[in-house]
Design a protein around this motif. Sequence first.
Motif, PDB file in Angstrom:
ATOM      1  N   SER A  49     -41.803  25.632  26.965  1.00 18.30           N
ATOM      2  CA  SER A  49     -42.174  24.205  27.544  1.00 18.30           C
ATOM      3  C   SER A  49     -42.885  23.240  26.435  1.00 18.30           C
ATOM      4  CB  SER A  49     -42.973  24.330  28.745  1.00 18.30           C
ATOM      5  OG  SER A  49     -43.559  23.122  29.132  1.00 18.30           O
ATOM      6  N   ASP A  50     -43.706  23.818  25.944  1.00 21.57           N
ATOM      7  CA  ASP A  50     -44.278  22.966  24.712  1.00 21.57           C
ATOM      8  C   ASP A  50     -43.292  22.562  23.661  1.00 21.57           C
ATOM      9  OD1 ASP A  50     -46.571  23.484  25.615  1.00 21.57           O
ATOM     10  OD2 ASP A  50     -47.364  25.151  24.325  1.00 21.57           O
ATOM     11  N   SER A  51     -42.260  23.403  23.297  1.00 22.29           N
ATOM     12  CA  SER A  51     -41.308  23.200  22.601  1.00 22.29           C
ATOM     13  C   SER A  51     -40.385  21.921  23.095  1.00 22.29           C
ATOM     14  CB  SER A  51     -40.253  24.293  22.302  1.00 22.29           C
ATOM     15  OG  SER A  51     -39.412  24.137  21.259  1.00 22.29           O
TER      16      SER A  51
ATOM     17  N   ARG B 111     -44.218  24.389  15.724  1.00 21.27           N
ATOM     18  CA  ARG B 111     -42.889  25.133  16.301  1.00 21.27           C
ATOM     19  C   ARG B 111     -42.162  26.027  15.852  1.00 21.27           C
ATOM     20  NH1 ARG B 111     -44.927  24.064  20.288  1.00 21.27           N
ATOM     21  NH2 ARG B 111     -46.024  21.943  20.392  1.00 21.27           N
ATOM     22  N   ASP B 112     -42.191  26.022  14.617  1.00 20.43           N
ATOM     23  CA  ASP B 112     -41.467  27.410  13.740  1.00 20.43           C
ATOM     24  C   ASP B 112     -42.407  28.505  14.041  1.00 20.43           C
ATOM     25  OD1 ASP B 112     -39.532  28.137  12.093  1.00 20.43           O
ATOM     26  OD2 ASP B 112     -41.259  28.657  10.504  1.00 20.43           O
TER      27      ASP B 112
ATOM     28  N   TRP C  35     -46.006  33.777  28.891  1.00 25.60           N
ATOM     29  CA  TRP C  35     -46.424  33.363  27.561  1.00 25.60           C
ATOM     30  C   TRP C  35     -45.131  32.687  26.936  1.00 25.60           C
ATOM     31  CZ3 TRP C  35     -48.195  36.992  23.165  1.00 25.60           C
ATOM     32  CH2 TRP C  35     -48.426  36.003  22.075  1.00 25.60           C
ATOM     33  N   LYS C  36     -43.963  33.027  27.226  1.00 27.86           N
ATOM     34  CA  LYS C  36     -42.855  32.652  26.690  1.00 27.86           C
ATOM     35  C   LYS C  36     -42.288  31.367  27.207  1.00 27.86           C
ATOM     36  CE  LYS C  36     -37.786  33.647  26.018  1.00 27.86           C
ATOM     37  NZ  LYS C  36     -36.932  34.799  26.232  1.00 27.86           N
ATOM     38  N   GLN C  37     -42.644  31.303  28.391  1.00 28.25           N
ATOM     39  CA  GLN C  37     -42.295  29.930  29.275  1.00 28.25           C
ATOM     40  C   GLN C  37     -43.042  28.951  28.726  1.00 28.25           C
ATOM     41  OE1 GLN C  37     -39.160  29.553  30.956  1.00 28.25           O
ATOM     42  NE2 GLN C  37     -39.101  31.824  30.420  1.00 28.25           N
ATOM     43  N   ASP C  38     -44.439  29.175  28.459  1.00 35.11           N
ATOM     44  CA  ASP C  38     -45.288  28.295  28.227  1.00 35.11           C
ATOM     45  C   ASP C  38     -44.920  27.341  26.773  1.00 35.11           C
ATOM     46  OD1 ASP C  38     -46.929  28.472  30.586  1.00 35.11           O
ATOM     47  OD2 ASP C  38     -48.405  29.738  29.396  1.00 35.11           O
ATOM     48  N   LEU C  39     -44.668  28.639  25.843  1.00 32.99           N
ATOM     49  CA  LEU C  39     -44.284  28.173  24.591  1.00 32.99           C
ATOM     50  C   LEU C  39     -42.989  27.354  24.459  1.00 32.99           C
ATOM     51  CD1 LEU C  39     -44.836  31.601  22.500  1.00 32.99           C
ATOM     52  CD2 LEU C  39     -46.262  29.586  22.246  1.00 32.99           C
TER      53      LEU C  39
END
Length: 148
Positions: free
Chosen positions: A49-51, A85-86, A43-47
């Motif tokens: 990457s999106d960022s 993003r925040d 989940w963290k990696q997906d977030l």
Amino acid sequence: MGQTKGSEMKQELFLPDDYRPADDEPFMNDRQLEYFRRKLHEWKQDLLSDSRDTIEGLQDNTRNIPDVADRASEETDRALELRTRDRQRKLVAKIDAALRRIDEGEYGYCEVTGEPISLKRLDARPIATMSLEAQERHERREKVHRDD
């Protein structure tokens, strides 16, 4: 040459792809902890990457738009994207806190009552820190105080 610290190296725990934590196994056993650790990391990696994609997109879209309406629309889109993003940044902090709780042996237990949080709740919201009942009490109290 560097030394390998044997006690600090964790052996990778095998989890079948279809593994799901079940109520008929010991609560927060090694398999369940590894399942939630992996879920949180993904989940963290997906977030993140999106960022990165957003930052690149914002940098690429910095251009002069002569039409006032188009510029306003783009600024609104940009503001919305930055707000999103925040929220995701705050979510990453909660994921990091959940990973710390796993490492400290506190994951899966309600911070209010100390009781286990249901596996269904953790699977749906792996950053949960309260049981459903404690969360509902907390939200009712918050709503009452907000209405003052």
